[in-house]
Design a protein around this motif. Structure first.
Motif, short mmCIF file in Angstrom:
data_model
loop_
_atom_site.label_atom_id
_atom_site.label_comp_id
_atom_site.label_asym_id
_atom_site.label_seq_id
_atom_site.Cartn_x
_atom_site.Cartn_y
_atom_site.Cartn_z
N ASP A 24 8.86 -1.07 -33.12
CA ASP A 24 10.17 0.01 -34.04
C ASP A 24 11.63 -0.99 -33.59
N ARG A 25 11.43 -0.40 -32.67
CA ARG A 25 13.27 -1.33 -32.11
C ARG A 25 13.73 -2.59 -32.37
N LEU A 26 12.61 -3.73 -32.28
CA LEU A 26 12.55 -4.94 -32.76
C LEU A 26 13.03 -5.01 -34.84
N ARG A 27 12.60 -4.20 -35.07
CA ARG A 27 13.21 -3.91 -36.67
C ARG A 27 14.89 -3.73 -36.53
N GLN A 28 15.46 -3.03 -35.86
CA GLN A 28 17.10 -3.06 -35.71
C GLN A 28 17.86 -5.01 -35.12
N GLY A 29 16.84 -5.65 -35.11
CA GLY A 29 17.31 -6.82 -34.43
C GLY A 29 16.14 -7.21 -33.70
#
Length: 52
Positions: A24-29
């Motif tokens: 989920d966090r890595l979806r932001q970059g």
């Protein structure tokens, strides 16, 4: 690895709540491991294992 077995291993990997939160966090970059680890009570090496 047969496709069905591969699919099961993927679902097993994302069944872990920590891995889902990391995804989920890595979806932001992109993010450095230290930044990812700071959001969890687990150690940085443990988070690195999740990323592998």
């Amino acid at each position: 690895m047969p496709q069905a077995e591969h699919d099961r291993s993927v679902f097993r990997a994302i069944a872990d709540p920590t891995r889902r939160a990391i995804l989920d966090r890595l979806r932001q970059g992109p993010a450095p491991v230290n930044e990812l680890a700071s959001a969890f009570s687990q150690s940085r090496p443990a988070i690195s294992k999740h990323l592998r």
